[in-house]
Design a protein around this motif. Sequence first.
Motif, PDB file in Angstrom:
ATOM      1  N   VAL A 222      21.132  67.986  51.536  1.00 17.86           N
ATOM      2  CA  VAL A 222      20.696  66.644  51.945  1.00 17.86           C
ATOM      3  C   VAL A 222      19.721  66.061  50.919  1.00 17.86           C
ATOM      4  N   GLU A 223      18.772  66.874  50.475  1.00 14.05           N
ATOM      5  CA  GLU A 223      17.800  66.412  49.471  1.00 14.05           C
ATOM      6  C   GLU A 223      18.492  66.065  48.159  1.00 14.05           C
ATOM      7  N   LEU A 224      19.431  66.903  47.750  1.00 17.37           N
ATOM      8  CA  LEU A 224      20.159  66.655  46.514  1.00 17.37           C
ATOM      9  C   LEU A 224      20.981  65.374  46.609  1.00 17.37           C
ATOM     10  N   ALA A 225      21.682  65.187  47.714  1.00 10.98           N
ATOM     11  CA  ALA A 225      22.490  63.976  47.907  1.00 10.98           C
ATOM     12  C   ALA A 225      21.605  62.728  47.823  1.00 10.98           C
ATOM     13  N   ALA A 226      20.437  62.784  48.455  1.00 11.05           N
ATOM     14  CA  ALA A 226      19.510  61.647  48.413  1.00 11.05           C
ATOM     15  C   ALA A 226      18.993  61.423  46.994  1.00 11.05           C
ATOM     16  N   GLU A 227      18.707  62.507  46.302  1.00 10.97           N
ATOM     17  CA  GLU A 227      18.165  62.426  44.944  1.00 10.97           C
ATOM     18  C   GLU A 227      19.150  61.766  43.978  1.00 10.97           C
ATOM     19  N   ILE A 228      20.435  62.078  44.105  1.00 11.26           N
ATOM     20  CA  ILE A 228      21.434  61.532  43.181  1.00 11.26           C
ATOM     21  C   ILE A 228      22.080  60.250  43.710  1.00 11.26           C
ATOM     22  N   GLY A 229      21.802  59.913  44.970  1.00  9.01           N
ATOM     23  CA  GLY A 229      22.335  58.677  45.543  1.00  9.01           C
ATOM     24  C   GLY A 229      23.798  58.752  45.919  1.00  9.01           C
ATOM     25  N   TYR A 230      24.289  59.951  46.207  1.00 11.58           N
ATOM     26  CA  TYR A 230      25.685  60.144  46.609  1.00 11.58           C
ATOM     27  C   TYR A 230      25.737  60.417  48.105  1.00 11.58           C
ATOM     28  N   THR A 231      26.898  60.203  48.694  1.00 13.20           N
ATOM     29  CA  THR A 231      27.069  60.554  50.098  1.00 13.20           C
ATOM     30  C   THR A 231      27.077  62.071  50.225  1.00 13.20           C
ATOM     31  N   HIS A 232      26.809  62.530  51.424  1.00 10.21           N
ATOM     32  CA  HIS A 232      26.823  63.973  51.699  1.00 10.21           C
ATOM     33  C   HIS A 232      28.193  64.576  51.376  1.00 10.21           C
ATOM     34  N   PRO A 233      29.319  63.971  51.855  1.00 12.35           N
ATOM     35  CA  PRO A 233      30.637  64.541  51.545  1.00 12.35           C
ATOM     36  C   PRO A 233      30.942  64.585  50.036  1.00 12.35           C
ATOM     37  N   SER A 234      30.566  63.538  49.300  1.00  9.97           N
ATOM     38  CA  SER A 234      30.796  63.537  47.845  1.00  9.97           C
ATOM     39  C   SER A 234      29.998  64.638  47.168  1.00  9.97           C
ATOM     40  N   THR A 235      28.775  64.820  47.622  1.00 15.00           N
ATOM     41  CA  THR A 235      27.914  65.865  47.057  1.00 15.00           C
ATOM     42  C   THR A 235      28.500  67.244  47.339  1.00 15.00           C
ATOM     43  N   ILE A 236      28.938  67.465  48.571  1.00 16.65           N
ATOM     44  CA  ILE A 236      29.536  68.753  48.957  1.00 16.65           C
ATOM     45  C   ILE A 236      30.760  69.054  48.089  1.00 16.65           C
ATOM     46  N   MET A 237      31.593  68.043  47.859  1.00 13.06           N
ATOM     47  CA  MET A 237      32.806  68.232  47.050  1.00 13.06           C
ATOM     48  C   MET A 237      32.438  68.717  45.636  1.00 13.06           C
ATOM     49  N   LEU A 238      31.452  68.081  45.026  1.00 15.94           N
ATOM     50  CA  LEU A 238      31.030  68.485  43.685  1.00 15.94           C
ATOM     51  C   LEU A 238      30.365  69.865  43.697  1.00 15.94           C
ATOM     52  N   LEU A 239      29.597  70.140  44.733  1.00 13.63           N
ATOM     53  CA  LEU A 239      28.944  71.451  44.837  1.00 13.63           C
ATOM     54  C   LEU A 239      29.974  72.571  44.923  1.00 13.63           C
ATOM     55  N   LYS A 240      31.046  72.340  45.658  1.00 14.89           N
ATOM     56  CA  LYS A 240      32.101  73.352  45.760  1.00 14.89           C
ATOM     57  C   LYS A 240      32.709  73.641  44.387  1.00 14.89           C
ATOM     58  N   GLU A 241      32.934  72.587  43.596  1.00 21.15           N
ATOM     59  CA  GLU A 241      33.479  72.775  42.245  1.00 21.15           C
ATOM     60  C   GLU A 241      32.505  73.578  41.391  1.00 21.15           C
ATOM     61  N   LEU A 242      31.236  73.233  41.455  1.00 18.52           N
ATOM     62  CA  LEU A 242      30.227  73.915  40.638  1.00 18.52           C
ATOM     63  C   LEU A 242      29.998  75.355  41.083  1.00 18.52           C
ATOM     64  N   GLU A 243      30.104  75.609  42.374  1.00 15.60           N
ATOM     65  CA  GLU A 243      29.989  76.991  42.864  1.00 15.60           C
ATOM     66  C   GLU A 243      31.199  77.810  42.432  1.00 15.60           C
ATOM     67  N   ALA A 244      32.383  77.200  42.471  1.00 16.88           N
ATOM     68  CA  ALA A 244      33.596  77.905  42.031  1.00 16.88           C
ATOM     69  C   ALA A 244      33.507  78.262  40.546  1.00 16.88           C
ATOM     70  N   LYS A 245      32.858  77.396  39.759  1.00 19.94           N
ATOM     71  CA  LYS A 245      32.670  77.655  38.326  1.00 19.94           C
ATOM     72  C   LYS A 245      31.472  78.562  38.062  1.00 19.94           C
ATOM     73  N   LYS A 246      30.754  78.915  39.136  1.00 23.39           N
ATOM     74  CA  LYS A 246      29.575  79.779  39.063  1.00 23.39           C
ATOM     75  C   LYS A 246      28.439  79.165  38.239  1.00 23.39           C
TER      76      LYS A 246
END
Length: 160
Positions: free
Chosen positions: A58-82
Amino acid sequence: MNTIEESGILGIATRLQRLSDQIRKDGFMIYKAYGIDFEPKWFPIIYTLHLKSGLSVVELAAEIGYTHPSTIMLLKELEAKKIIISKKHKTDERKRLLELSKKGILLIEQMQPVWKIIIEAVNELIDTENNLMKAINEVEDKLREKSFFERAKKYTLPNS
């Protein structure tokens, strides 16, 4: 001049999207030219976590100005890439705290010299009579004061 350019102000969102797409595509090519496996769409997350480690989703989404779902989608990609990792909050088990992984930290170190090149190229690109960054800042400030939708509501259709 194409149809969208001829549409004037009606085409602003399309033109901004087109401009954004071109800069991201070229950004990808810049990273690739320097042997860096990186998608520019990941930038807001990794840059923010580089500066502010241990944010919740939630803090990250607010910090970058993205919606929660958009942030989650990018986080999943970054976690998959480690590139990022999440840890459970010490007192709230439901809360995940995000940080760069060792691979993410190494990626930042690899990217920092390239960021200097990107800054120079962007400065050259926006060095115009009507500086784009200044205009973007002004429009974002106005949107924080009152949304586009709120502004449009005060106008009425002819004959209504």
